[in-house]
Design a protein around this motif. Structure first.
Motif, PDB file in Angstrom:
ATOM      1  N   LEU A 152     -83.199  36.658   0.569  1.00  5.76           N
ATOM      2  CA  LEU A 152     -82.668  37.905   0.041  1.00  5.76           C
ATOM      3  C   LEU A 152     -81.455  38.412   0.822  1.00  5.76           C
ATOM      4  O   LEU A 152     -80.784  39.338   0.393  1.00  5.76           O
ATOM      5  CB  LEU A 152     -83.744  38.990   0.046  1.00  5.76           C
ATOM      6  CG  LEU A 152     -84.925  38.758  -0.892  1.00  5.76           C
ATOM      7  CD1 LEU A 152     -85.926  39.891  -0.762  1.00  5.76           C
ATOM      8  CD2 LEU A 152     -84.459  38.638  -2.339  1.00  5.76           C
ATOM      9  N   ILE A 153     -81.179  37.815   1.968  1.00  2.00           N
ATOM     10  CA  ILE A 153     -80.046  38.239   2.782  1.00  2.00           C
ATOM     11  C   ILE A 153     -78.996  37.133   2.767  1.00  2.00           C
ATOM     12  O   ILE A 153     -79.236  36.026   3.250  1.00  2.00           O
ATOM     13  CB  ILE A 153     -80.475  38.547   4.229  1.00  2.00           C
ATOM     14  CG1 ILE A 153     -81.500  39.682   4.244  1.00  2.00           C
ATOM     15  CG2 ILE A 153     -79.263  38.903   5.089  1.00  2.00           C
ATOM     16  CD1 ILE A 153     -82.056  40.004   5.608  1.00  2.00           C
ATOM     17  N   GLU A 154     -77.856  37.437   2.203  1.00  2.02           N
ATOM     18  CA  GLU A 154     -76.776  36.464   2.114  1.00  2.02           C
ATOM     19  C   GLU A 154     -76.287  36.097   3.510  1.00  2.02           C
ATOM     20  O   GLU A 154     -76.125  36.960   4.376  1.00  2.02           O
ATOM     21  CB  GLU A 154     -75.621  37.037   1.298  1.00  2.02           C
ATOM     22  CG  GLU A 154     -74.553  36.014   0.985  1.00  2.02           C
ATOM     23  CD  GLU A 154     -73.486  36.567   0.067  1.00  2.02           C
ATOM     24  OE1 GLU A 154     -72.342  36.124   0.186  1.00  2.02           O
ATOM     25  OE2 GLU A 154     -73.808  37.437  -0.766  1.00  2.02           O
TER      26      GLU A 154
ATOM     27  N   LEU B 239     -77.889  34.344   5.741  1.00  4.16           N
ATOM     28  CA  LEU B 239     -78.970  34.183   6.711  1.00  4.16           C
ATOM     29  C   LEU B 239     -79.420  32.736   6.741  1.00  4.16           C
ATOM     30  O   LEU B 239     -79.600  32.107   5.703  1.00  4.16           O
ATOM     31  CB  LEU B 239     -80.135  35.097   6.350  1.00  4.16           C
ATOM     32  CG  LEU B 239     -81.232  35.153   7.408  1.00  4.16           C
ATOM     33  CD1 LEU B 239     -81.733  36.566   7.542  1.00  4.16           C
ATOM     34  CD2 LEU B 239     -82.367  34.232   7.040  1.00  4.16           C
ATOM     35  N   GLU B 240     -79.614  32.211   7.942  1.00  3.99           N
ATOM     36  CA  GLU B 240     -80.083  30.828   8.118  1.00  3.99           C
ATOM     37  C   GLU B 240     -81.131  30.807   9.216  1.00  3.99           C
ATOM     38  O   GLU B 240     -80.984  31.455  10.249  1.00  3.99           O
ATOM     39  CB  GLU B 240     -78.903  29.932   8.509  1.00  3.99           C
ATOM     40  CG  GLU B 240     -79.283  28.514   8.844  1.00  3.99           C
ATOM     41  CD  GLU B 240     -78.141  27.714   9.474  1.00  3.99           C
ATOM     42  OE1 GLU B 240     -78.421  26.596   9.929  1.00  3.99           O
ATOM     43  OE2 GLU B 240     -77.002  28.206   9.535  1.00  3.99           O
ATOM     44  N   LEU B 241     -82.193  30.064   8.978  1.00  4.57           N
ATOM     45  CA  LEU B 241     -83.208  29.806   9.991  1.00  4.57           C
ATOM     46  C   LEU B 241     -83.135  28.325  10.330  1.00  4.57           C
ATOM     47  O   LEU B 241     -83.075  27.493   9.434  1.00  4.57           O
ATOM     48  CB  LEU B 241     -84.609  30.139   9.464  1.00  4.57           C
ATOM     49  CG  LEU B 241     -84.885  31.605   9.157  1.00  4.57           C
ATOM     50  CD1 LEU B 241     -86.199  31.753   8.408  1.00  4.57           C
ATOM     51  CD2 LEU B 241     -84.902  32.432  10.428  1.00  4.57           C
ATOM     52  N   ARG B 242     -83.134  28.007  11.627  1.00  7.86           N
ATOM     53  CA  ARG B 242     -83.158  26.600  12.033  1.00  7.86           C
ATOM     54  C   ARG B 242     -83.923  26.460  13.325  1.00  7.86           C
ATOM     55  O   ARG B 242     -84.024  27.408  14.109  1.00  7.86           O
ATOM     56  CB  ARG B 242     -81.765  26.022  12.144  1.00  7.86           C
ATOM     57  CG  ARG B 242     -80.894  26.549  13.238  1.00  7.86           C
ATOM     58  CD  ARG B 242     -79.591  25.734  13.302  1.00  7.86           C
ATOM     59  NE  ARG B 242     -78.596  26.340  14.137  1.00  7.86           N
ATOM     60  CZ  ARG B 242     -78.479  26.108  15.453  1.00  7.86           C
ATOM     61  NH1 ARG B 242     -79.308  25.293  16.055  1.00  7.86           N
ATOM     62  NH2 ARG B 242     -77.524  26.693  16.154  1.00  7.86           N
ATOM     63  N   THR B 243     -84.493  25.282  13.546  1.00  9.75           N
ATOM     64  CA  THR B 243     -85.252  25.050  14.764  1.00  9.75           C
ATOM     65  C   THR B 243     -84.313  24.760  15.929  1.00  9.75           C
ATOM     66  O   THR B 243     -83.181  24.316  15.737  1.00  9.75           O
ATOM     67  CB  THR B 243     -86.247  23.881  14.601  1.00  9.75           C
ATOM     68  OG1 THR B 243     -85.518  22.704  14.266  1.00  9.75           O
ATOM     69  CG2 THR B 243     -87.264  24.183  13.514  1.00  9.75           C
TER      70      THR B 243
ATOM     71  N   LEU C 260     -82.366  32.493  14.249  1.00  3.04           N
ATOM     72  CA  LEU C 260     -81.938  33.198  13.054  1.00  3.04           C
ATOM     73  C   LEU C 260     -80.437  33.437  13.199  1.00  3.04           C
ATOM     74  O   LEU C 260     -79.998  34.027  14.179  1.00  3.04           O
ATOM     75  CB  LEU C 260     -82.688  34.521  12.929  1.00  3.04           C
ATOM     76  CG  LEU C 260     -82.487  35.275  11.630  1.00  3.04           C
ATOM     77  CD1 LEU C 260     -83.746  36.062  11.292  1.00  3.04           C
ATOM     78  CD2 LEU C 260     -81.307  36.194  11.684  1.00  3.04           C
ATOM     79  N   LEU C 261     -79.684  32.920  12.244  1.00  4.38           N
ATOM     80  CA  LEU C 261     -78.240  33.089  12.241  1.00  4.38           C
ATOM     81  C   LEU C 261     -77.837  33.906  11.029  1.00  4.38           C
ATOM     82  O   LEU C 261     -78.422  33.761   9.950  1.00  4.38           O
ATOM     83  CB  LEU C 261     -77.539  31.729  12.202  1.00  4.38           C
ATOM     84  CG  LEU C 261     -77.797  30.840  13.415  1.00  4.38           C
ATOM     85  CD1 LEU C 261     -78.921  29.879  13.140  1.00  4.38           C
ATOM     86  CD2 LEU C 261     -76.551  30.102  13.786  1.00  4.38           C
ATOM     87  N   LEU C 262     -76.851  34.743  11.227  1.00  2.96           N
ATOM     88  CA  LEU C 262     -76.312  35.560  10.147  1.00  2.96           C
ATOM     89  C   LEU C 262     -74.821  35.254  10.076  1.00  2.96           C
ATOM     90  O   LEU C 262     -74.087  35.490  11.034  1.00  2.96           O
ATOM     91  CB  LEU C 262     -76.552  37.037  10.453  1.00  2.96           C
ATOM     92  CG  LEU C 262     -76.525  38.018   9.307  1.00  2.96           C
ATOM     93  CD1 LEU C 262     -77.423  37.603   8.160  1.00  2.96           C
ATOM     94  CD2 LEU C 262     -76.924  39.390   9.803  1.00  2.96           C
ATOM     95  N   ASP C 263     -74.417  34.669   8.954  1.00  2.00           N
ATOM     96  CA  ASP C 263     -73.034  34.213   8.789  1.00  2.00           C
ATOM     97  C   ASP C 263     -72.606  33.320   9.941  1.00  2.00           C
ATOM     98  O   ASP C 263     -71.486  33.418  10.456  1.00  2.00           O
ATOM     99  CB  ASP C 263     -72.075  35.393   8.635  1.00  2.00           C
ATOM    100  CG  ASP C 263     -72.335  36.168   7.350  1.00  2.00           C
ATOM    101  OD1 ASP C 263     -72.701  35.538   6.341  1.00  2.00           O
ATOM    102  OD2 ASP C 263     -72.181  37.409   7.364  1.00  2.00           O
ATOM    103  N   GLY C 264     -73.519  32.453  10.384  1.00  7.60           N
ATOM    104  CA  GLY C 264     -73.226  31.490  11.439  1.00  7.60           C
ATOM    105  C   GLY C 264     -73.368  32.015  12.850  1.00  7.60           C
ATOM    106  O   GLY C 264     -73.283  31.252  13.812  1.00  7.60           O
ATOM    107  N   THR C 265     -73.607  33.312  13.008  1.00  5.50           N
ATOM    108  CA  THR C 265     -73.749  33.912  14.338  1.00  5.50           C
ATOM    109  C   THR C 265     -75.227  34.051  14.687  1.00  5.50           C
ATOM    110  O   THR C 265     -75.983  34.651  13.916  1.00  5.50           O
ATOM    111  CB  THR C 265     -73.091  35.304  14.378  1.00  5.50           C
ATOM    112  OG1 THR C 265     -71.711  35.169  14.036  1.00  5.50           O
ATOM    113  CG2 THR C 265     -73.223  35.939  15.744  1.00  5.50           C
TER     114      THR C 265
END
Length: 152
Positions: free
Chosen positions: A5-7, A9-13, A54-59
């Motif tokens: 739901l959040i543009e 947003l990325e989750l990675r290990t 948790l990254l937001l727009d790559g940050t």
């Protein structure tokens, strides 16, 4: 709230040695030292911890770790969201992600330690079904430690 739901947003290990993760963990420890002083227990990052960034727009703006403790039991470690990214529900996304990861690895119970001055964390955990438990090592003699657990 779900991650999709959040543009942006990325989750990675991430491994405990990942420099991005280490920067977030260092920021978290500095924040805790400001709240509780330098006499708080310093717990090293165990090599068995698997982290979610948790990254937001790559940050990178947040992280959470999962450490297996014993068959069926895991511990949430280093839950953190950068102050500039707070208030958007990102901690709930991290908590849901670590619980999902725990279930996938066969864990049936999660525990965690937090402190009495971390009001947002206390609200997050209690609102998601975590209940107070007696302190466990190495926190059993720490007055600034509150421990919680949840059956998954």
């Amino acid at each position: 709230m779900t991650a999709d739901l959040i543009e942006g947003l990325e989750l990675r290990t991430a491994a405990p040695t990942d420099p991005t993760l280490l920067a977030l963990a260092t920021a978290q420890q500095a924040e805790l030292a400001a709240l509780y002083g330098d006499d708080q227990p310093q717990v090293a990052l165990h090599p068995d911890i698997t982290f979610i960034l948790l990254l937001l727009d790559g940050t990178p703006v947040g992280c959470v770790g999962l450490q297996p403790i014993s068959p069926g039991l895991g511990e949430i470690k280093r839950m953190y969201v950068e102050p500039s990214a707070r208030g958007w529900g990102l901690s709930r996304i991290l908590l849901e992600a670590v619980e999902t990861q725990a279930r996938r690895t066969g864990l049936t119970r999660l525990r965690l330690e937090t402190g009495p001055q971390q009001h947002e964390a206390l609200a997050l955990y209690t609102n998601h079904g975590y209940t107070p438990t007696p302190p466990y090592p190495p926190f059993e003699h720490e007055s600034a430690s509150l421990c919680f657990a949840k059956d998954l």
